[in-house]
Motif scaffolding. Structure first.
Motif, PDB file in Angstrom:
ATOM      1  N   VAL A  61     -37.652 132.585 -71.177  1.00  0.00           N
ATOM      2  CA  VAL A  61     -37.502 133.946 -70.991  1.00  0.00           C
ATOM      3  C   VAL A  61     -38.689 134.832 -71.085  1.00  0.00           C
ATOM      4  N   GLU A  62     -38.543 135.981 -70.422  1.00  0.00           N
ATOM      5  CA  GLU A  62     -39.593 136.884 -70.102  1.00  0.00           C
ATOM      6  C   GLU A  62     -40.285 137.304 -71.511  1.00  0.00           C
ATOM      7  N   SER A  63     -41.553 137.556 -71.536  1.00  0.00           N
ATOM      8  CA  SER A  63     -42.435 137.831 -72.785  1.00  0.00           C
ATOM      9  C   SER A  63     -42.018 139.483 -73.039  1.00  0.00           C
ATOM     10  N   GLY A  64     -42.004 140.097 -71.913  1.00  0.00           N
ATOM     11  CA  GLY A  64     -42.033 141.693 -71.909  1.00  0.00           C
ATOM     12  C   GLY A  64     -43.620 142.059 -71.699  1.00  0.00           C
ATOM     13  N   THR A  65     -44.234 141.367 -71.126  1.00  0.00           N
ATOM     14  CA  THR A  65     -45.654 141.669 -70.657  1.00  0.00           C
ATOM     15  C   THR A  65     -45.879 141.167 -69.336  1.00  0.00           C
ATOM     16  N   GLU A  66     -47.297 141.770 -68.705  1.00  0.00           N
ATOM     17  CA  GLU A  66     -47.713 141.051 -67.481  1.00  0.00           C
ATOM     18  C   GLU A  66     -48.951 140.965 -67.841  1.00  0.00           C
ATOM     19  N   ASN A  67     -49.341 139.818 -66.755  1.00  0.00           N
ATOM     20  CA  ASN A  67     -50.868 139.311 -66.949  1.00  0.00           C
ATOM     21  C   ASN A  67     -51.856 140.344 -66.128  1.00  0.00           C
TER      22      ASN A  67
ATOM     23  N   LEU B 182     -39.631 127.622 -64.679  1.00  0.00           N
ATOM     24  CA  LEU B 182     -38.882 127.277 -65.847  1.00  0.00           C
ATOM     25  C   LEU B 182     -37.458 127.386 -65.871  1.00  0.00           C
ATOM     26  N   ARG B 183     -37.144 128.428 -65.379  1.00  0.00           N
ATOM     27  CA  ARG B 183     -35.593 128.882 -65.116  1.00  0.00           C
ATOM     28  C   ARG B 183     -34.747 127.659 -64.516  1.00  0.00           C
ATOM     29  N   SER B 184     -35.586 127.188 -63.337  1.00  0.00           N
ATOM     30  CA  SER B 184     -34.911 126.323 -62.511  1.00  0.00           C
ATOM     31  C   SER B 184     -35.137 124.795 -62.887  1.00  0.00           C
TER      32      SER B 184
ATOM     33  N   GLU C 199     -45.399 120.808 -38.896  1.00  0.00           N
ATOM     34  CA  GLU C 199     -44.177 120.530 -39.162  1.00  0.00           C
ATOM     35  C   GLU C 199     -43.372 119.740 -38.467  1.00  0.00           C
ATOM     36  N   ASP C 200     -44.087 119.103 -37.062  1.00  0.00           N
ATOM     37  CA  ASP C 200     -43.576 118.211 -36.416  1.00  0.00           C
ATOM     38  C   ASP C 200     -44.009 116.933 -36.695  1.00  0.00           C
ATOM     39  N   GLU C 201     -45.183 116.951 -37.638  1.00  0.00           N
ATOM     40  CA  GLU C 201     -46.020 115.774 -37.766  1.00  0.00           C
ATOM     41  C   GLU C 201     -45.631 115.158 -39.282  1.00  0.00           C
ATOM     42  N   LEU C 202     -45.682 116.227 -40.126  1.00  0.00           N
ATOM     43  CA  LEU C 202     -45.492 115.662 -41.571  1.00  0.00           C
ATOM     44  C   LEU C 202     -43.979 116.088 -42.195  1.00  0.00           C
ATOM     45  N   LYS C 203     -43.970 115.603 -43.300  1.00  0.00           N
ATOM     46  CA  LYS C 203     -42.698 116.001 -44.179  1.00  0.00           C
ATOM     47  C   LYS C 203     -42.874 117.031 -45.224  1.00  0.00           C
ATOM     48  N   LEU C 204     -41.900 117.916 -45.325  1.00  0.00           N
ATOM     49  CA  LEU C 204     -41.983 119.075 -46.105  1.00  0.00           C
ATOM     50  C   LEU C 204     -41.988 118.469 -47.642  1.00  0.00           C
ATOM     51  N   ARG C 205     -42.863 119.053 -48.367  1.00  0.00           N
ATOM     52  CA  ARG C 205     -42.555 118.778 -49.755  1.00  0.00           C
ATOM     53  C   ARG C 205     -43.235 120.169 -50.366  1.00  0.00           C
ATOM     54  N   TYR C 206     -42.229 121.050 -50.932  1.00  0.00           N
ATOM     55  CA  TYR C 206     -42.648 122.402 -51.450  1.00  0.00           C
ATOM     56  C   TYR C 206     -41.828 122.757 -52.605  1.00  0.00           C
ATOM     57  N   GLY C 207     -42.314 123.031 -53.868  1.00  0.00           N
ATOM     58  CA  GLY C 207     -41.463 122.887 -54.890  1.00  0.00           C
ATOM     59  C   GLY C 207     -41.863 124.245 -55.765  1.00  0.00           C
ATOM     60  N   GLY C 208     -42.525 125.056 -55.345  1.00  0.00           N
ATOM     61  CA  GLY C 208     -42.964 126.389 -55.700  1.00  0.00           C
ATOM     62  C   GLY C 208     -43.952 126.462 -56.990  1.00  0.00           C
ATOM     63  N   ALA C 209     -44.509 125.320 -57.392  1.00  0.00           N
ATOM     64  CA  ALA C 209     -45.711 125.262 -58.081  1.00  0.00           C
ATOM     65  C   ALA C 209     -46.722 124.698 -57.478  1.00  0.00           C
ATOM     66  N   MET C 210     -47.939 125.496 -57.512  1.00  0.00           N
ATOM     67  CA  MET C 210     -49.125 124.739 -56.631  1.00  0.00           C
ATOM     68  C   MET C 210     -49.373 123.538 -57.343  1.00  0.00           C
ATOM     69  N   VAL C 211     -49.525 123.487 -58.576  1.00  0.00           N
ATOM     70  CA  VAL C 211     -49.841 121.979 -59.215  1.00  0.00           C
ATOM     71  C   VAL C 211     -49.030 120.819 -58.753  1.00  0.00           C
ATOM     72  N   GLY C 212     -47.815 121.033 -58.553  1.00  0.00           N
ATOM     73  CA  GLY C 212     -46.837 120.023 -58.182  1.00  0.00           C
ATOM     74  C   GLY C 212     -47.086 119.726 -56.772  1.00  0.00           C
ATOM     75  N   ASP C 213     -47.109 120.805 -55.979  1.00  0.00           N
ATOM     76  CA  ASP C 213     -47.200 120.690 -54.482  1.00  0.00           C
ATOM     77  C   ASP C 213     -48.402 120.019 -54.035  1.00  0.00           C
ATOM     78  N   VAL C 214     -49.691 120.493 -54.613  1.00  0.00           N
ATOM     79  CA  VAL C 214     -51.095 119.813 -54.556  1.00  0.00           C
ATOM     80  C   VAL C 214     -50.769 118.224 -54.935  1.00  0.00           C
ATOM     81  N   ASN C 215     -50.072 117.942 -55.926  1.00  0.00           N
ATOM     82  CA  ASN C 215     -50.023 116.477 -56.501  1.00  0.00           C
ATOM     83  C   ASN C 215     -49.356 115.613 -55.291  1.00  0.00           C
ATOM     84  N   GLN C 216     -48.562 116.141 -54.745  1.00  0.00           N
ATOM     85  CA  GLN C 216     -47.790 115.514 -53.573  1.00  0.00           C
ATOM     86  C   GLN C 216     -48.760 115.148 -52.444  1.00  0.00           C
ATOM     87  N   VAL C 217     -49.780 116.097 -52.303  1.00  0.00           N
ATOM     88  CA  VAL C 217     -50.947 115.865 -51.288  1.00  0.00           C
ATOM     89  C   VAL C 217     -51.933 114.595 -51.803  1.00  0.00           C
ATOM     90  N   VAL C 218     -52.159 114.962 -53.116  1.00  0.00           N
ATOM     91  CA  VAL C 218     -52.933 113.932 -53.699  1.00  0.00           C
ATOM     92  C   VAL C 218     -52.475 112.532 -53.797  1.00  0.00           C
TER      93      VAL C 218
END
Length: 308
Positions: free
Chosen positions: A31-37, A106-108, A212-231
């Motif tokens: 849940v939201e903490s009620g604050t902003e970074n 987190l929500r998804s 997009e004509d050469e590679l497969k799309l892998r995108y999940g909305g978290a940079m660390v996860g998406d970069v790990n696909q490339v790694v």
């Protein structure tokens, strides 16, 4: 091969030790903490908890002079003066943390992680001042990728069997190396691009159509996860400059520099659109930057496309 830096090892020990606790706490902190970074983004309870836990763990590491977090407006002094070569030079390191990268997942219930950069200079600093970087990925299993003077390795992080205990008499955490010499695969396979297509500049949109004509799309909305696909598979990840956000979305100190350091250490390349991310001169610790990382040929093509 360089000798292991004991402070760097202690930092990643501390990060690994927090990982199971952070992961276990996530179900009740969606849940939201009620604050902003400081970047104006809504902070979830999971962000706050991970930030506080990592501050406590890293403050206890001798040789860490400051803790700098995406969730905090300023660096926190936790030890000696930063710089002058870390432990070997009598100074200390600055540790920059994105406590819960991709926390909007987190929500998804999708992947997220923790990003770590260890700098031998007070922040803000360039990526050339990094001595090590890495990330924890909370996927189906918890893994940690570490780039330091000895190369790049992947580890599995999990709680021990109870035979070893930490200072609080809790079961310890084990780090099991599963790959001790990670390099980027020569044949790229995947890509992931952030931002909305209508918001991409024309030059990047044209580049994306080729990819997009050469590679497969892998995108999940978290940079660390998406970069790990490339790694893992080779390819390219980008969160480019946007028409209404020319500086991009990702933070240089906490996200872009550490990820660029990891990918470049694996034989890949990084770019802000015109040169290595590691050469970007920051003005503040929360500066944003366009980020593109992946196989060198793909990054060279990107820069040529944006320059044209």
């Amino acid at each position: 091969m360089a000798d292991p830096d004991p402070v760097v090892e202690a930092v990643f020990d501390a990060v690994a030790a927090t990982a199971p606790t952070i992961r276990d706490a996530l179900p009740g902190r969606r849940v939201e903490s009620g604050t902003e970074n400081p970047s104006g983004e809504t902070v979830l309870a999971g962000d706050v908890y991970a930030d506080e836990l990592l501050l406590e763990a890293l403050s206890a590491v001798e040789g860490v002079g400051s803790f700098v977090s995406e969730e905090r407006p300023e660096a926190i002094d936790v030890g000696g003066a930063v710089g002058e070569g870390g432990e070997g030079g009598g100074g200390a390191y600055a540790v920059a943390i994105d406590p819960l990268d991709g926390s909007s997942n987190l929500r998804s219930n999708n992947a997220m992680g923790t990003v770590v950069g260890i700098y031998d200079a007070p922040l803000p600093a360039t990526g050339r001042d990094l001595v090590a970087a890495g990330y924890v990925l909370y996927g189906p299993i918890t893994t940690m990728v570490v780039a330091d003077g000895s190369g790049v390795r992947e580890e599995v992080v999990e709680r021990g069997d109870g035979s070893e205990r930490d200072d609080d008499d809790e079961p310890g955490v084990t780090r099991s190396v599963v790959e001790d010499d990670l390099t980027l695969p020569d044949e790229p396979t995947v890509y992931g691009f952030g931002g909305r297509v209508p918001d991409w500049p024309d030059a990047f949109r044209e580049y994306a159509r080729e990819i997009e004509d050469e590679l497969k799309l892998r995108y999940g909305g978290a940079m660390v996860g998406d970069v790990n696909q490339v790694v893992t598979y080779g390819g390219v990840f980008a969160y480019p400059a946007l028409v209404d956000a020319p500086d991009g979305k990702l933070r240089l100190s906490f996200e872009a520099n550490p990820i660029a350091y990891v990918v470049e250490s694996m034989g890949g390349a990084s770019s802000d659109g015109s040169g290595s991310i590691l050469d970007v001169e920051p003005d503040g610790i929360h500066d944003r930057v366009p980020l593109h990382v992946g196989n060198e040929e793909l990054i060279n093509r990107l820069e040529s496309a944006l320059d044209g």
